[in-house]
Enzyme design. Structure first.
Site, PDB file in Angstrom:
ATOM      1  N   SER A 126       0.987  -0.751   0.221  1.00  0.00           N
ATOM      2  CA  SER A 126       0.410   0.012  -0.136  1.00  0.00           C
ATOM      3  C   SER A 126       0.975   0.912   0.003  1.00  0.00           C
ATOM      4  O   SER A 126       1.910   1.567   0.796  1.00  0.00           O
ATOM      5  CB  SER A 126      -1.280  -0.291   1.175  1.00  0.00           C
ATOM      6  OG  SER A 126      -1.732   0.750   1.720  1.00  0.00           O
ATOM      7  N   LYS A 152      -1.444  -0.898  -3.435  1.00  0.00           N
ATOM      8  CA  LYS A 152      -2.533   0.149  -4.125  1.00  0.00           C
ATOM      9  C   LYS A 152      -1.962   1.392  -3.584  1.00  0.00           C
ATOM     10  O   LYS A 152      -1.703   1.731  -2.827  1.00  0.00           O
ATOM     11  CB  LYS A 152      -3.486  -0.262  -2.684  1.00  0.00           C
ATOM     12  CG  LYS A 152      -4.525   0.029  -2.084  1.00  0.00           C
ATOM     13  CD  LYS A 152      -4.851  -0.885  -0.790  1.00  0.00           C
ATOM     14  CE  LYS A 152      -5.193   0.040   0.194  1.00  0.00           C
ATOM     15  NZ  LYS A 152      -5.822  -0.756   1.539  1.00  0.00           N
ATOM     16  N   LEU A 153      -2.933   2.071  -4.417  1.00  0.00           N
ATOM     17  CA  LEU A 153      -2.078   3.792  -4.904  1.00  0.00           C
ATOM     18  C   LEU A 153      -3.291   4.377  -3.253  1.00  0.00           C
ATOM     19  O   LEU A 153      -4.685   4.395  -3.379  1.00  0.00           O
ATOM     20  CB  LEU A 153      -1.905   4.783  -5.749  1.00  0.00           C
ATOM     21  CG  LEU A 153      -1.350   3.108  -7.154  1.00  0.00           C
ATOM     22  CD1 LEU A 153      -1.108   4.456  -7.925  1.00  0.00           C
ATOM     23  CD2 LEU A 153       0.073   3.624  -6.225  1.00  0.00           C
ATOM     24  N   LYS A 154      -2.767   5.036  -2.443  1.00  0.00           N
ATOM     25  CA  LYS A 154      -4.207   6.277  -2.419  1.00  0.00           C
ATOM     26  C   LYS A 154      -3.956   7.262  -2.770  1.00  0.00           C
ATOM     27  O   LYS A 154      -2.920   8.048  -2.718  1.00  0.00           O
ATOM     28  CB  LYS A 154      -3.179   6.351  -0.658  1.00  0.00           C
ATOM     29  CG  LYS A 154      -2.772   5.198   0.481  1.00  0.00           C
ATOM     30  CD  LYS A 154      -4.104   4.481   0.645  1.00  0.00           C
ATOM     31  CE  LYS A 154      -3.906   3.366   2.216  1.00  0.00           C
ATOM     32  NZ  LYS A 154      -5.365   3.858   2.979  1.00  0.00           N
ATOM     33  N   ASP A 179      -7.292   3.806  -3.069  1.00  0.00           N
ATOM     34  CA  ASP A 179      -8.222   2.873  -1.993  1.00  0.00           C
ATOM     35  C   ASP A 179      -8.144   4.951  -1.331  1.00  0.00           C
ATOM     36  O   ASP A 179      -7.094   5.440  -1.054  1.00  0.00           O
ATOM     37  CB  ASP A 179      -7.599   2.540  -0.492  1.00  0.00           C
ATOM     38  CG  ASP A 179      -7.740   2.242   0.760  1.00  0.00           C
ATOM     39  OD1 ASP A 179      -9.313   2.848   0.597  1.00  0.00           O
ATOM     40  OD2 ASP A 179      -7.354   2.394   1.021  1.00  0.00           O
ATOM     41  N   ASN A 181     -10.039   5.714   1.090  1.00  0.00           N
ATOM     42  CA  ASN A 181     -10.748   5.658   2.526  1.00  0.00           C
ATOM     43  C   ASN A 181     -11.444   6.570   2.710  1.00  0.00           C
ATOM     44  O   ASN A 181     -11.454   7.973   3.437  1.00  0.00           O
ATOM     45  CB  ASN A 181      -9.572   5.904   3.761  1.00  0.00           C
ATOM     46  CG  ASN A 181      -8.431   5.266   3.916  1.00  0.00           C
ATOM     47  OD1 ASN A 181      -7.725   5.409   3.410  1.00  0.00           O
ATOM     48  ND2 ASN A 181      -8.985   4.112   5.287  1.00  0.00           N
ATOM     49  N   GLU A 205     -11.182   0.865  -3.761  1.00  0.00           N
ATOM     50  CA  GLU A 205     -11.447   0.457  -2.531  1.00  0.00           C
ATOM     51  C   GLU A 205     -11.911   1.891  -1.599  1.00  0.00           C
ATOM     52  O   GLU A 205     -11.822   2.843  -1.512  1.00  0.00           O
ATOM     53  CB  GLU A 205     -10.425   0.292  -1.921  1.00  0.00           C
ATOM     54  CG  GLU A 205     -10.344   0.071  -0.547  1.00  0.00           C
ATOM     55  CD  GLU A 205      -9.196  -0.329   0.567  1.00  0.00           C
ATOM     56  OE1 GLU A 205      -8.610  -0.574  -0.208  1.00  0.00           O
ATOM     57  OE2 GLU A 205      -9.100  -0.830   1.908  1.00  0.00           O
ATOM     58  N   ASP A 230     -14.093  -1.592   3.061  1.00  0.00           N
ATOM     59  CA  ASP A 230     -13.208  -1.806   3.933  1.00  0.00           C
ATOM     60  C   ASP A 230     -13.536  -0.706   5.517  1.00  0.00           C
ATOM     61  O   ASP A 230     -14.843  -1.620   5.957  1.00  0.00           O
ATOM     62  CB  ASP A 230     -11.585  -0.695   3.265  1.00  0.00           C
ATOM     63  CG  ASP A 230     -10.669  -0.697   4.511  1.00  0.00           C
ATOM     64  OD1 ASP A 230     -11.249  -1.035   6.153  1.00  0.00           O
ATOM     65  OD2 ASP A 230      -9.699  -0.051   5.099  1.00  0.00           O
ATOM     66  N   LYS A 254     -10.210  -6.736   7.962  1.00  0.00           N
ATOM     67  CA  LYS A 254      -9.511  -6.342   8.886  1.00  0.00           C
ATOM     68  C   LYS A 254      -9.606  -6.413  10.488  1.00  0.00           C
ATOM     69  O   LYS A 254     -11.349  -6.232  10.296  1.00  0.00           O
ATOM     70  CB  LYS A 254      -9.037  -4.950   9.491  1.00  0.00           C
ATOM     71  CG  LYS A 254      -7.917  -3.688   8.138  1.00  0.00           C
ATOM     72  CD  LYS A 254      -7.605  -2.468   7.627  1.00  0.00           C
ATOM     73  CE  LYS A 254      -7.637  -1.737   6.568  1.00  0.00           C
ATOM     74  NZ  LYS A 254      -8.193  -0.765   6.650  1.00  0.00           N
ATOM     75  N   GLY A 282      -4.591  -4.308   5.999  1.00  0.00           N
ATOM     76  CA  GLY A 282      -4.072  -3.978   6.980  1.00  0.00           C
ATOM     77  C   GLY A 282      -3.481  -2.591   7.997  1.00  0.00           C
ATOM     78  O   GLY A 282      -4.586  -1.658   7.197  1.00  0.00           O
TER      79      GLY A 282
HETATM   80  O1  OSB Z   1      -7.662   1.485   4.917  1.00  0.00           O
HETATM   81  O2  OSB Z   1      -6.279  -0.012   4.227  1.00  0.00           O
HETATM   82  C1  OSB Z   1      -6.163   0.603   4.813  1.00  0.00           C
HETATM   83  C2  OSB Z   1      -3.499   1.847   6.929  1.00  0.00           C
HETATM   84  C3  OSB Z   1      -3.976   2.839   7.731  1.00  0.00           C
HETATM   85  C4  OSB Z   1      -4.855   2.859   7.687  1.00  0.00           C
HETATM   86  C5  OSB Z   1      -6.143   2.411   6.339  1.00  0.00           C
HETATM   87  C6  OSB Z   1      -5.270   1.797   5.958  1.00  0.00           C
HETATM   88  C7  OSB Z   1      -4.284   2.019   6.071  1.00  0.00           C
HETATM   89  C8  OSB Z   1      -3.546   1.299   4.662  1.00  0.00           C
HETATM   90  C9  OSB Z   1      -1.686   0.482   4.910  1.00  0.00           C
HETATM   91  O3  OSB Z   1      -3.393   0.584   3.922  1.00  0.00           O
HETATM   92  C10 OSB Z   1      -1.820  -1.259   5.242  1.00  0.00           C
HETATM   93  C11 OSB Z   1      -1.047  -1.943   5.463  1.00  0.00           C
HETATM   94  O4  OSB Z   1      -1.130  -2.185   6.223  1.00  0.00           O
HETATM   95  O5  OSB Z   1       0.031  -2.508   4.804  1.00  0.00           O
HETATM   96 MG    MG Z   2      -8.765   0.871   3.543  1.00  0.00          MG
END
Ligand code: OSB
Ligand code: MG
Length: 361
Positions: A126, A152-154, A179, A181, A205, A230, A254, A282
């Site tokens: 990620s 996975k690109l934020k 992703d 969020n 995501e 998620d 998760k 994660g």
């Molecule tokens: O949305 O998946 C998420 C980390 C912190 C909070 C939310 C997320 C994440 C990650 C990190 O994407 C994933 C990792 O632990 O490698």
């Molecule tokens: Mg996520």
């Protein structure tokens, strides 16, 4: 605990450069220790939980309740904890530590308690928001050189089509997920559909807020990419409703978000039976939390690579004597020893510990 990250991790909700978190250490009468990592963050930005709310509910309800149980096993604790609303991350840490203890007593790896079979699990990486698309491309390039096979690109409004296009241009065949969020309003759906389709994004995501189930269902309809939930899925009813609404075509599981490894496995089975691919998410765990995630990912329901990278992607020192390293085919090895099956480094633990609080029977 406090552990400095190898590099800052930026998402649509904020930047983290050092992770603050709780560890639950259960000491059994026979002297064995069970460990559970609580993934709640310092600030309540990913969800409403934080280190402070977790510490409070653990010391006020979960741990005293556990110590009063005649047989403190994972099932009995689950019963007790279910009375209390929310606080899933705190609850999950206790259940994890209980499962660790139970598996140690049986002399079996924790994976065996949750139906795990695989010896290695497939993983991806990620990648946080960077200061420019060029920097992002370089960051992705270094991860690919290391051996990761999917990224996975934020993303967030203002950091989406341009940086994702730059990565696509540099790597025409790469498996790209994004992703957000919860950062987009439902009215952004058509724009997301346009750039994600054009750039060959395999999975989007949690673009919309946790409760915006219909918005996710609308995006899912006819999309050439998977829509993954998620934050929206926190328990069995929320998964059942999202499935009934056809609001997801992928499920991020998760342990912390859903309140424990047992529920996590149950949701994974449910998703899998409904034909939705499932994977382990994660929360930038230390080696202790990641070991649990790796055991979980070894169960047969998980069919997409998890957000479980090698130790050095997160921390210079992730509390283990032998860090997780990336193996052939973008995999991590499932520990074979009893319980979590990892050796915790006393020295690293001491260095990262900020405060210890003891709850006695
Ligand atoms: O949305 O998946 C998420 C980390 C912190 C909070 C939310 C997320 C994440 C990650 C990190 O994407 C994933 C990792 O632990 O490698
Ligand atoms: Mg996520």
């Amino acid at each position: 605990m406090e552990l400095p990250l190898v590099e800052p991790f930026e998402t649509s909700f904020g930047v983290e450069d050092r992770r603050r978190f709780l560890l639950v250490r259960l000491e059994a009468r026979d002297g064995r220790l069970g460990w559970g990592e609580c993934v709640a963050t310092r600030e309540p930005l990913y969800s409403s939980e934080s280190v402070a709310t977790s510490e409070w509910v653990l010391s006020r309800y979960f741990l005293p309740g556990l110590l009063r149980l005649p047989r403190p096993d994972p099932a009995a604790f689950e019963q007790l904890a279910r009375r209390f609303r929310g606080h899933h991350m705190a609850r999950a840490a206790v259940e994890a530590a209980l499962l660790d203890l139970e598996a140690q007593r049986r002399g079996r790896p924790l994976s065996a308690s949750i139906g795990g079979r695989r010896r290695r699990v497939e993983v991806g990486v990620s990648v946080g928001i960077q200061s420019s698309p060029e920097r992002l491309v370089r960051r992705v390039g270094r991860y690919l050189d290391t051996g990761y096979r999917r990224v996975k690109l934020k993303v967030r409004p203002g950091w989406d089509a341009r940086p994702v296009a730059a990565v696509r241009r540099a790597y025409p065949d790469l498996e790209i997920w994004v992703d957000a969020n919860q950062a987009y309003r439902p009215t952004a759906a058509e724009r997301i559909r346009t750039w994600a389709s054009r750039l060959g994004v395999a999975q989007v995501e949690q673009p919309f807020p946790e409760r915006a189930i219909r918005a996710h269902a609308d995006l899912t309809r006819g999309a050439p990419f998977r829509v993954c939930l998620d934050e929206s899925v926190v328990d069995r009813p929320s998964l059942d409703d999202a499935l009934a609404a056809r609001a997801l075509t992928s499920l991020n599981v998760k342990v912390g978000r859903v309140g424990g490894p047992r529920t996590a496995r149950g949701l994974a089975r449910r998703g899998d039976r409904a034909g939705v691919p499932v994977w382990v998410g994660g929360m930038l765990e230390s080696g202790i939390g990641r070991a649990l995630n790796v055991h979980l990912a070894s169960a047969p329901e998980f069919s997409l690579p998890g957000d479980l990278s090698a130790s050095d992607r997160y921390y210079h020192d992730d509390l283990l004597e032998r860090p997780f390293t990336l193996g052939p085919g973008s995999t991590l090895e499932v520990p074979r020893g009893p319980g979590l099956g990892v050796e915790i480094s006393e020295r690293s633990l001491r260095r990262a510990t900020r405060r210890v609080r003891t709850v006695r029977p």
